[in-house]
Design an enzyme around this catalytic site. Structure first.
Site, PDB file in Angstrom:
ATOM      1  N   PRO A  87      26.095  25.325  -9.516  1.00 40.22           N
ATOM      2  CA  PRO A  87      25.695  24.657  -8.269  1.00 40.22           C
ATOM      3  C   PRO A  87      24.719  25.498  -7.444  1.00 40.22           C
ATOM      4  CG  PRO A  87      28.100  24.789  -8.483  1.00 40.22           C
ATOM      5  CD  PRO A  87      27.526  25.605  -9.585  1.00 40.22           C
ATOM      6  N   GLU A 114      36.559  28.920 -10.926  1.00 40.61           N
ATOM      7  CA  GLU A 114      35.893  29.059  -9.620  1.00 40.61           C
ATOM      8  C   GLU A 114      34.462  29.540  -9.790  1.00 40.61           C
ATOM      9  OE1 GLU A 114      38.783  27.324  -8.714  1.00 40.61           O
ATOM     10  OE2 GLU A 114      39.396  29.200  -9.647  1.00 40.61           O
ATOM     11  N   ARG A 152      13.424  14.219 -24.659  1.00 43.30           N
ATOM     12  CA  ARG A 152      12.381  13.190 -24.474  1.00 43.30           C
ATOM     13  C   ARG A 152      10.975  13.769 -24.534  1.00 43.30           C
ATOM     14  NH1 ARG A 152      11.481  10.869 -20.585  1.00 43.30           N
ATOM     15  NH2 ARG A 152      11.018   8.813 -21.377  1.00 43.30           N
ATOM     16  N   ASP A 167       6.252  10.434 -17.967  1.00 43.44           N
ATOM     17  CA  ASP A 167       5.603  11.696 -17.631  1.00 43.44           C
ATOM     18  C   ASP A 167       5.151  11.647 -16.191  1.00 43.44           C
ATOM     19  OD1 ASP A 167       5.861  12.942 -19.972  1.00 43.44           O
ATOM     20  OD2 ASP A 167       3.778  12.788 -20.616  1.00 43.44           O
TER      21      ASP A 167
HETATM   22  C1  4H6 Z   1      28.960  28.095 -12.464  1.00 42.26           C
HETATM   23  C2  4H6 Z   1      29.533  28.582 -11.295  1.00 42.26           C
HETATM   24  C3  4H6 Z   1      26.673  22.931 -12.306  1.00 42.26           C
HETATM   25  C4  4H6 Z   1      29.332  26.818 -12.936  1.00 42.26           C
HETATM   26  C5  4H6 Z   1      30.463  27.809 -10.620  1.00 42.26           C
HETATM   27  C6  4H6 Z   1      27.920  23.483 -12.559  1.00 42.26           C
HETATM   28  C7  4H6 Z   1      27.632  21.644 -10.553  1.00 42.26           C
HETATM   29  C8  4H6 Z   1      26.520  22.004 -11.306  1.00 42.26           C
HETATM   30  C9  4H6 Z   1      30.281  26.045 -12.261  1.00 42.26           C
HETATM   31  C10 4H6 Z   1      30.867  26.562 -11.083  1.00 42.26           C
HETATM   32  C11 4H6 Z   1      29.000  23.089 -11.764  1.00 42.26           C
HETATM   33  C12 4H6 Z   1      25.187  21.379 -11.021  1.00 42.26           C
HETATM   34  C13 4H6 Z   1      33.127  25.613 -11.054  1.00 42.26           C
HETATM   35  C14 4H6 Z   1      31.998  26.101  -8.960  1.00 42.26           C
HETATM   36  C15 4H6 Z   1      33.965  24.581 -10.325  1.00 42.26           C
HETATM   37  C16 4H6 Z   1      32.896  25.082  -8.298  1.00 42.26           C
HETATM   38  C17 4H6 Z   1      30.623  24.693 -12.812  1.00 42.26           C
HETATM   39  N1  4H6 Z   1      28.818  22.171 -10.788  1.00 42.26           N
HETATM   40  N2  4H6 Z   1      31.844  25.819 -10.386  1.00 42.26           N
HETATM   41  N3  4H6 Z   1      24.991  20.757  -9.867  1.00 42.26           N
HETATM   42  N4  4H6 Z   1      30.279  23.610 -11.921  1.00 42.26           N
HETATM   43  O1  4H6 Z   1      24.288  21.451 -11.869  1.00 42.26           O
HETATM   44  O2  4H6 Z   1      34.128  24.971  -8.993  1.00 42.26           O
END
Ligand code: 4H6
Length: 245
Positions: A87, A114, A152, A167
């Site tokens: 995220p 986490e 793609r 594209d």
């Molecule tokens: C890495 C670090 C990608 C991966 C934390 C992954 C949304 C996206 C994750 C976390 C993801 C995106 C684990 C943090 C669950 C919150 C896996 N979420 N998380 N938007 N989560 O591309 O708790």
């Protein structure tokens, strides 16, 4: 090109590419997707991939050692980029997808719990990638999205017409509307211009519709780039028509 995906849930990837153009691309050998179980790269008897975070917070985070070991074992191309799906990542878009499609190998690391020990981002990953502003339970769904979007752009995977049209997302425009038979459905009519046979007029109508939709739904896409004189003229025309009605 090939994708290598590192995950603690390899079974999530079993049927995702069944059917559709990605399966065809895999069968034709235009694309390879290799999924690796992170636990195979642990060295302790409990196959431990996670541990308690320093600093006293709740939950667990991925340990660095198995992820480093997995990437080092999987890398076949010395310059293959490694992306951590998170995220906190840089927002993924069509341009990034197209750039990936030109690589020999791309390695994707899926986190869970986490999160992931920050030393993955500091010393192993070339970048962190996010598919959008929402939190998911793991990086597996984002990895699938990245593979599909990049596929793609691999030559031969989708037909020329579709790839050329989409594209256009790369140059910051939404697609124009599409219609098929019947000419009228529940009182909704296909715009008459589409059966005029006048290809110049049809093209102009499509450019106008695409621009109109982009301006009203995604003004951010237009703000990111310079508008051509024709686009300025069309936008002025749309504004004028709106004020008249
Ligand atoms: C890495 C670090 C990608 C991966 C934390 C992954 C949304 C996206 C994750 C976390 C993801 C995106 C684990 C943090 C669950 C919150 C896996 N979420 N998380 N938007 N989560 O591309 O708790």
């Amino acid at each position: 090109m090939r994708f290598d995906i590192i995950t603690i849930f390899p079974e999530m990837f079993v049927n995702i590419f069944n059917g559709g153009v990605v399966q065809k691309a895999l069968q034709k050998g235009l694309l390879e997707v290799h999924v690796h179980n992170l636990r195979d790269y642990t060295t302790d008897k409990h196959l431990q991939v996670d541990d308690r975070p320093f600093g006293g917070e709740e939950g667990m985070v991925f340990k660095p050692e198995p992820i480093y070991a997995a990437v080092e074992a999987i890398r076949t191309s010395p310059k293959a980029p490694v992306y951590l799906l998170s995220p906190q990542g840089r927002l993924f878009d069509g341009r990034w997808a197209a750039e990936m499609a030109g690589r020999e190998q791309v390695i994707l690391v899926c986190g869970r719990y986490e999160g992931v020990d920050e030393r993955i981002a500091e010393g192993l990953a070339d970048d962190e990638l996010s598919i959008g502003d929402y939190v998911l339970t793991g990086g597996e769904l984002p990895a699938m999205v990245v593979v599909d979007a990049a596929a793609r752009f691999v030559p031969g995977v989708v037909g020329k017409a579709a790839s050329v049209r989409h594209d256009s997302f790369v140059d910051g425009r939404l697609d124009y509307p599409h219609y098929t038979r019947p000419r009228e459905f529940r009182g909704l009519k296909v715009p008459a211009v589409l059966f005029s046979g006048d290809h110049k007029k049809i093209e102009a109508w499509r450019r106008k519709k695409a621009l109109d939709k982009t301006a009203s739904r995604r003004p951010d896409l237009l703000a990111q780039r310079a508008l051509s004189p024709e686009e300025r003229r069309i936008l002025a025309q749309i504004t004028k028509e709106r004020n008249e009605s």
